[in-house]
Design a protein around this motif. Sequence first.
Motif, PDB file in Angstrom:
ATOM      1  N   HIS A 199       0.824  -1.201   0.000  1.00 52.15           N
ATOM      2  CA  HIS A 199       0.000   0.000   0.000  1.00 52.15           C
ATOM      3  C   HIS A 199       0.868   1.265   0.000  1.00 52.15           C
ATOM      4  O   HIS A 199       0.518   2.269  -0.645  1.00 52.15           O
ATOM      5  CB  HIS A 199      -0.917  -0.029   1.229  1.00 52.15           C
ATOM      6  N   ARG A 200       2.002   1.230   0.700  1.00 46.61           N
ATOM      7  CA  ARG A 200       2.892   2.394   0.764  1.00 46.61           C
ATOM      8  C   ARG A 200       3.846   2.442  -0.429  1.00 46.61           C
ATOM      9  O   ARG A 200       4.232   3.519  -0.886  1.00 46.61           O
ATOM     10  CB  ARG A 200       3.704   2.358   2.063  1.00 46.61           C
ATOM     11  N   LEU A 201       4.228   1.277  -0.920  1.00 52.13           N
ATOM     12  CA  LEU A 201       5.219   1.210  -1.995  1.00 52.13           C
ATOM     13  C   LEU A 201       4.611   1.537  -3.360  1.00 52.13           C
ATOM     14  O   LEU A 201       5.264   2.126  -4.229  1.00 52.13           O
ATOM     15  CB  LEU A 201       5.830  -0.193  -2.023  1.00 52.13           C
ATOM     16  N   GLN A 202       3.345   1.166  -3.544  1.00 53.17           N
ATOM     17  CA  GLN A 202       2.735   1.287  -4.867  1.00 53.17           C
ATOM     18  C   GLN A 202       2.752   2.705  -5.437  1.00 53.17           C
ATOM     19  O   GLN A 202       3.173   2.896  -6.583  1.00 53.17           O
ATOM     20  CB  GLN A 202       1.308   0.739  -4.856  1.00 53.17           C
ATOM     21  N   PRO A 203       2.315   3.739  -4.705  1.00 56.65           N
ATOM     22  CA  PRO A 203       2.301   5.076  -5.329  1.00 56.65           C
ATOM     23  C   PRO A 203       3.695   5.560  -5.730  1.00 56.65           C
ATOM     24  O   PRO A 203       3.841   6.262  -6.737  1.00 56.65           O
ATOM     25  CB  PRO A 203       1.680   5.971  -4.252  1.00 56.65           C
ATOM     26  N   LEU A 204       4.719   5.175  -4.962  1.00 60.29           N
ATOM     27  CA  LEU A 204       6.081   5.567  -5.311  1.00 60.29           C
ATOM     28  C   LEU A 204       6.530   4.859  -6.587  1.00 60.29           C
ATOM     29  O   LEU A 204       7.110   5.467  -7.490  1.00 60.29           O
ATOM     30  CB  LEU A 204       7.039   5.235  -4.162  1.00 60.29           C
ATOM     31  N   ALA A 205       6.249   3.549  -6.666  1.00 62.02           N
ATOM     32  CA  ALA A 205       6.617   2.786  -7.857  1.00 62.02           C
ATOM     33  C   ALA A 205       5.839   3.265  -9.077  1.00 62.02           C
ATOM     34  O   ALA A 205       6.367   3.286 -10.199  1.00 62.02           O
ATOM     35  CB  ALA A 205       6.374   1.296  -7.612  1.00 62.02           C
ATOM     36  N   GLN A 206       4.575   3.639  -8.883  1.00 64.39           N
ATOM     37  CA  GLN A 206       3.770   4.131  -9.996  1.00 64.39           C
ATOM     38  C   GLN A 206       4.372   5.398 -10.593  1.00 64.39           C
ATOM     39  O   GLN A 206       4.412   5.569 -11.821  1.00 64.39           O
ATOM     40  CB  GLN A 206       2.340   4.393  -9.536  1.00 64.39           C
ATOM     41  N   GLN A 207       4.863   6.290  -9.731  1.00 60.94           N
ATOM     42  CA  GLN A 207       5.487   7.525 -10.208  1.00 60.94           C
ATOM     43  C   GLN A 207       6.728   7.233 -11.034  1.00 60.94           C
ATOM     44  O   GLN A 207       6.945   7.829 -12.096  1.00 60.94           O
ATOM     45  CB  GLN A 207       5.833   8.427  -9.020  1.00 60.94           C
ATOM     46  N   TRP A 208       7.545   6.298 -10.540  1.00 59.45           N
ATOM     47  CA  TRP A 208       8.764   5.955 -11.275  1.00 59.45           C
ATOM     48  C   TRP A 208       8.439   5.264 -12.592  1.00 59.45           C
ATOM     49  O   TRP A 208       9.110   5.513 -13.603  1.00 59.45           O
ATOM     50  CB  TRP A 208       9.676   5.078 -10.418  1.00 59.45           C
ATOM     51  N   GLN A 209       7.436   4.401 -12.608  1.00 63.78           N
ATOM     52  CA  GLN A 209       7.062   3.717 -13.845  1.00 63.78           C
ATOM     53  C   GLN A 209       6.629   4.733 -14.899  1.00 63.78           C
ATOM     54  O   GLN A 209       7.025   4.636 -16.069  1.00 63.78           O
ATOM     55  CB  GLN A 209       5.933   2.722 -13.564  1.00 63.78           C
ATOM     56  N   ARG A 210       5.804   5.692 -14.488  1.00 59.60           N
ATOM     57  CA  ARG A 210       5.361   6.724 -15.436  1.00 59.60           C
ATOM     58  C   ARG A 210       6.541   7.553 -15.922  1.00 59.60           C
ATOM     59  O   ARG A 210       6.636   7.886 -17.116  1.00 59.60           O
ATOM     60  CB  ARG A 210       4.314   7.627 -14.766  1.00 59.60           C
ATOM     61  N   ARG A 211       7.447   7.886 -15.008  1.00 58.68           N
ATOM     62  CA  ARG A 211       8.587   8.743 -15.364  1.00 58.68           C
ATOM     63  C   ARG A 211       9.524   8.039 -16.348  1.00 58.68           C
ATOM     64  O   ARG A 211       9.931   8.622 -17.356  1.00 58.68           O
ATOM     65  CB  ARG A 211       9.342   9.134 -14.090  1.00 58.68           C
ATOM     66  N   ILE A 212       9.861   6.776 -16.063  1.00 61.83           N
ATOM     67  CA  ILE A 212      10.812   6.063 -16.913  1.00 61.83           C
ATOM     68  C   ILE A 212      10.196   5.726 -18.264  1.00 61.83           C
ATOM     69  O   ILE A 212      10.874   5.727 -19.294  1.00 61.83           O
ATOM     70  CB  ILE A 212      11.304   4.776 -16.205  1.00 61.83           C
ATOM     71  N   SER A 213       8.886   5.461 -18.280  1.00 60.96           N
ATOM     72  CA  SER A 213       8.212   5.104 -19.531  1.00 60.96           C
ATOM     73  C   SER A 213       7.650   6.321 -20.264  1.00 60.96           C
ATOM     74  O   SER A 213       6.903   6.169 -21.226  1.00 60.96           O
ATOM     75  CB  SER A 213       7.081   4.108 -19.262  1.00 60.96           C
ATOM     76  N   ALA A 214       8.007   7.527 -19.811  1.00 60.59           N
ATOM     77  CA  ALA A 214       7.530   8.774 -20.421  1.00 60.59           C
ATOM     78  C   ALA A 214       5.999   8.829 -20.436  1.00 60.59           C
ATOM     79  O   ALA A 214       5.379   9.282 -21.405  1.00 60.59           O
ATOM     80  CB  ALA A 214       8.082   8.934 -21.837  1.00 60.59           C
ATOM     81  N   GLY A 215       5.399   8.338 -19.330  1.00 58.10           N
ATOM     82  CA  GLY A 215       3.948   8.417 -19.176  1.00 58.10           C
ATOM     83  C   GLY A 215       3.168   7.382 -19.954  1.00 58.10           C
ATOM     84  O   GLY A 215       1.925   7.438 -19.998  1.00 58.10           O
ATOM     85  N   GLN A 216       3.837   6.398 -20.553  1.00 55.71           N
ATOM     86  CA  GLN A 216       3.158   5.412 -21.395  1.00 55.71           C
ATOM     87  C   GLN A 216       2.634   4.204 -20.615  1.00 55.71           C
ATOM     88  O   GLN A 216       1.838   3.438 -21.139  1.00 55.71           O
ATOM     89  CB  GLN A 216       4.113   4.927 -22.496  1.00 55.71           C
TER      90      GLN A 216
END
Length: 368
Positions: A199-216
């Motif tokens: 629950h705590r890790l997911q929002p942080l990982a989601q931000q990084w996934q969006r950033r590295i994938s250029a929002g894709q």
Amino acid sequence: MKLHRLYLQNFRNYREQTFPLSPKQTILLGDNAQGKSNVLEAIFLLSTLKTYREGRDRDLIRFGANCAQITGYGDQLELQVILRSGSRRTLAINGVSQTKNTDFLGYLPVVLFSSLDLALIRTSPETRRAWLDHTLMQLEPIYSNLSHEYQQVLRQKNALLKHCRTQAQSLPPAEMAVWNHQLAQLGTKIMRRRWRLIHRLQPLAQQWQRRISAGQESLDIIYAPKLECANWDDPAEIHTALLTAMADKQSIELWQGTSLVGPHRDEVQFHLNHVPARTYGSQGQQRTLILALKLAELELLELVLQKTPLLLLDDVLAELDLHRQQQLLGVINDRVQTIITTTHLDNFDRAWQNQAQILRIHQGSIVP
């Protein structure tokens, strides 16, 4: 804690070697099978008292020796682990022996990113459970005791199930009730902590996934235990759900001779753009996901512990494309003490090479 120096004696292929470590980046350079990963393994063991590769204590001791020593020197802090082939480990902090693992844990938080992690999505649920447990032990050292106690009780219950199955006997109700009650108590604490971590890790990982994938790409991390529970943050509901499921599956457990209910059966699922990453994610997408997880883990540990973890990168840069390398190295910057193993310096930007300390490793020694 910054690690200034690492001393190894009779650990893996090292007879005796001291490693000076930069407060910024240290690159361990050398061919394969020279001992680079052994250095990271030693640091990981100082942090977690576990090894991230296969091996018992006697397997970590150099051939022909009876014991091995790992000592890390930081800011007014000395951590030491002595491994023995025929007896228990010895732990010491600033020369003072520690009798409990929990008293030793927590001083040196680390985040490890190795080539083995790239298979986290594709391998067994056990690998993903181990990832959760390692992170929880860093956040809350007492979790180590909790996990150990659960495994002890689980072995006792499984021994009873196997005995009754082999002897074609019915299960003794009173004894089964004791083991189930203990498993439910300990299992509740473990499962609630795992759910809260995700629950705590997911929002942080989601931000990084969006950033590295250029929002894709969007990422979802799903806690998927084999148990029905309406609220994973409610200990009473988890406890009731565990006992109910144990009662429902008792005959099947006897038939199979093993316990089928509890956190040892947990699963974690990763979805990219709302579909399973294991099945539909490309190799590049899966690598981005793992990188996002590791960066989120680093961020969460720093947030909770109020100190920056040591980052260990074991031969992963060659597995990442240039964009992912730049994302990773950009996060490291000068803020995170990092130790990296590699076979070639070509994987690094020239400016990054110039500011890093480079140690060449050959056959268990630092060479010019």
